[in-house]
Structure formats: structure tokens, C-alpha cells
Design a protein around this motif. Sequence first.
Motif, PDB file in Angstrom:
ATOM      1  N   GLY A  29       0.807  -1.214   0.000  1.00 37.08           N
ATOM      2  CA  GLY A  29       0.000   0.000   0.000  1.00 37.08           C
ATOM      3  C   GLY A  29       0.839   1.262   0.000  1.00 37.08           C
ATOM      4  N   ALA A  30       0.246   2.361   0.437  1.00 39.12           N
ATOM      5  CA  ALA A  30       0.914   3.662   0.421  1.00 39.12           C
ATOM      6  C   ALA A  30       2.095   3.686   1.397  1.00 39.12           C
ATOM      7  N   ARG A  58       9.135   3.431  -6.158  1.00 36.35           N
ATOM      8  CA  ARG A  58       9.559   3.126  -4.779  1.00 36.35           C
ATOM      9  C   ARG A  58      10.530   1.952  -4.783  1.00 36.35           C
ATOM     10  N   SER A  94      -4.324   0.520   0.305  1.00 34.33           N
ATOM     11  CA  SER A  94      -4.547   0.990  -1.061  1.00 34.33           C
ATOM     12  C   SER A  94      -4.010   0.025  -2.104  1.00 34.33           C
ATOM     13  N   PHE A 152      -0.375  12.696   4.608  1.00 35.83           N
ATOM     14  CA  PHE A 152      -0.801  11.290   4.589  1.00 35.83           C
ATOM     15  C   PHE A 152      -0.938  10.746   6.004  1.00 35.83           C
ATOM     16  N   SER A 181       5.101   8.870  -4.568  1.00 33.32           N
ATOM     17  CA  SER A 181       4.202   7.749  -4.848  1.00 33.32           C
ATOM     18  C   SER A 181       2.884   7.863  -4.095  1.00 33.32           C
ATOM     19  N   LEU A 182       2.794   8.772  -3.112  1.00 36.87           N
ATOM     20  CA  LEU A 182       1.507   9.003  -2.450  1.00 36.87           C
ATOM     21  C   LEU A 182       0.448   9.447  -3.453  1.00 36.87           C
ATOM     22  N   TYR A 184       0.271   8.403  -6.431  1.00 35.33           N
ATOM     23  CA  TYR A 184      -0.123   7.210  -7.167  1.00 35.33           C
ATOM     24  C   TYR A 184      -1.216   6.465  -6.406  1.00 35.33           C
ATOM     25  N   ASP A 185      -1.028   6.316  -5.098  1.00 41.64           N
ATOM     26  CA  ASP A 185      -2.048   5.641  -4.301  1.00 41.64           C
ATOM     27  C   ASP A 185      -3.343   6.445  -4.259  1.00 41.64           C
ATOM     28  N   ASP A 186      -3.212   7.764  -4.225  1.00 40.87           N
ATOM     29  CA  ASP A 186      -4.404   8.605  -4.244  1.00 40.87           C
ATOM     30  C   ASP A 186      -5.175   8.387  -5.551  1.00 40.87           C
TER      31      ASP A 186
END
Length: 259
Positions: A29-30, A58, A94, A152, A181-182, A184-186
Motif C-alpha cells: 500500500g501507500a 519506490r 490501497s 498522509f 508515490s503518495l 499514485y495511491d491517491d
Amino acid sequence: MDKNILSRDGTSLAYESAGRGSVVVLVSGAMSTGATVAPLAAPLSERFQVVVYDRRGRGASGDTAPYAVEREVEDLAALIEAVGGRASLYGVSSGGALALRAAASGLPVRHVAVYETPYAMSAEDLAERARYGERLTAALAEGRRGDAVELFLRLTGLDEDVIQGARQSPMWAGMESIAPSLAYDDAVMGDGGVPRELLAAIRVPVLAIAGDASPAWMREAARAVAESVPRGTYRTLEGQTHMVEPDVLAPVLAEFFAR
């Protein structure tokens, strides 16, 4: 990670595998790398070939602009092809949203299990997710990676003193390194709500799991996932929170993936 493959857009993806049998891919996940889910690979590798990988942007994997959720689905497609052409997926938080999107897209997937995919369950939470997305985009555009990580951590419900303590800790530099990359998860989470139309397109068995010591809305979200797919099952794990213990989770996943 001791192996690499290229995704469709040329991005290098780092992965490793252990065990023998049908393939299970673990999706983090994130603010996580493959190392975050690696402890789960050990007990599962007694019955399956377990694949752990660093998502793009990542760890030891590369990244290619511009980002799109479809690129991450293509990453999973390339990984599945490299390890035998068919796999079951497990996604945490996520990462579960990404696993569900991959299954809905028609990838050669046998089963999908997800743990506490954090879909918002109220209008208030949806509005908070929207504000988070706007502030995250601004922080990253301005190069304020530390502020992005703080945003986050606040979204996850951490107390302010804990966040400020983390900012002074040795691990903070690593968190800032994968802060982009946050976004990307969003994006993978969409508008933050349960994507019922997308979930209805999944034709393989889906197991949605939550810990009974987690907040009630986490359990509600997991139940909503199970109810939105044609072949869904919902399950809770006694005494578990969002930081689920691998030795508790692994037998449940093994039973499901062996069906």
C-alpha cells in the motif's frame, strides 16, 4: 529484490519470489515497498510461489512519467506474465484497490484477497479525501515532500505529536524519498468511495478482510467490497488492526488461495 522485468512503458520493476506452487503476488500500500509485505511471504511460500515486488516509484523499481493507474495495472500484467501467466493477488490497504482494479481489467487472476482497503464510507470522509488530494498535489508540485508525508499521516489518524516525532526520526528520509508515490495511491483510490461499478465487473472470487480491532468504518468498507463483487466473501480477524500480523493472516489467505 534480486530480479527485474520491464513493464510495457519500459519501467524497470524489481521483484523476488520464493516457494513453489500456484503464484500469489503481494501488492503493498501507500508509503510502502515490497519489503513491507515480505514478512507475509515466508509463511505463504510453504504452499505457494509468492512474489513480492516494489511498485513503480519506490524501492528498487524505476518510474516513468506521466503516471497513470493503467501503468500500474500493466506492471502487474508484466509481473504475472514473467512468473507463469496466471496468479492470485493479495493487496493491503490501497494496494487492495490496485489489486481489485487489476482483476476488473481482465488480467489472468485466479483470486483476489484484500485487507482493509480504505474506501470512504460517508460524505464527510469523501470530502476529507478530496481535500487531502488537493493539498497533496500542491505539496508535491512545490517539492514539499515532508509536508506530503505529514498530510498522509494525518489522513491515517496519527496524533500530531506522533507525526512530529516521526519527522525527527531516522526513518523520515526514507519516507520522503517515496513521497511522490503518495499521488499514485491517491489516484488508485479514485474519488475515495467504494467503486461499485468497477467491483461488479470482477468475475473471480474476492475475499475482503478487516481486523475486528480496527475502526468500524474499515470493517464497513471491507464488507462493502465483498457485497459489490459477484463472488465476494467478507471476514474479520480477531484482535487485528490495520497492522495485521502475518502469522494470523497467512492461514486465512492460504485457505482462500487453495480453493
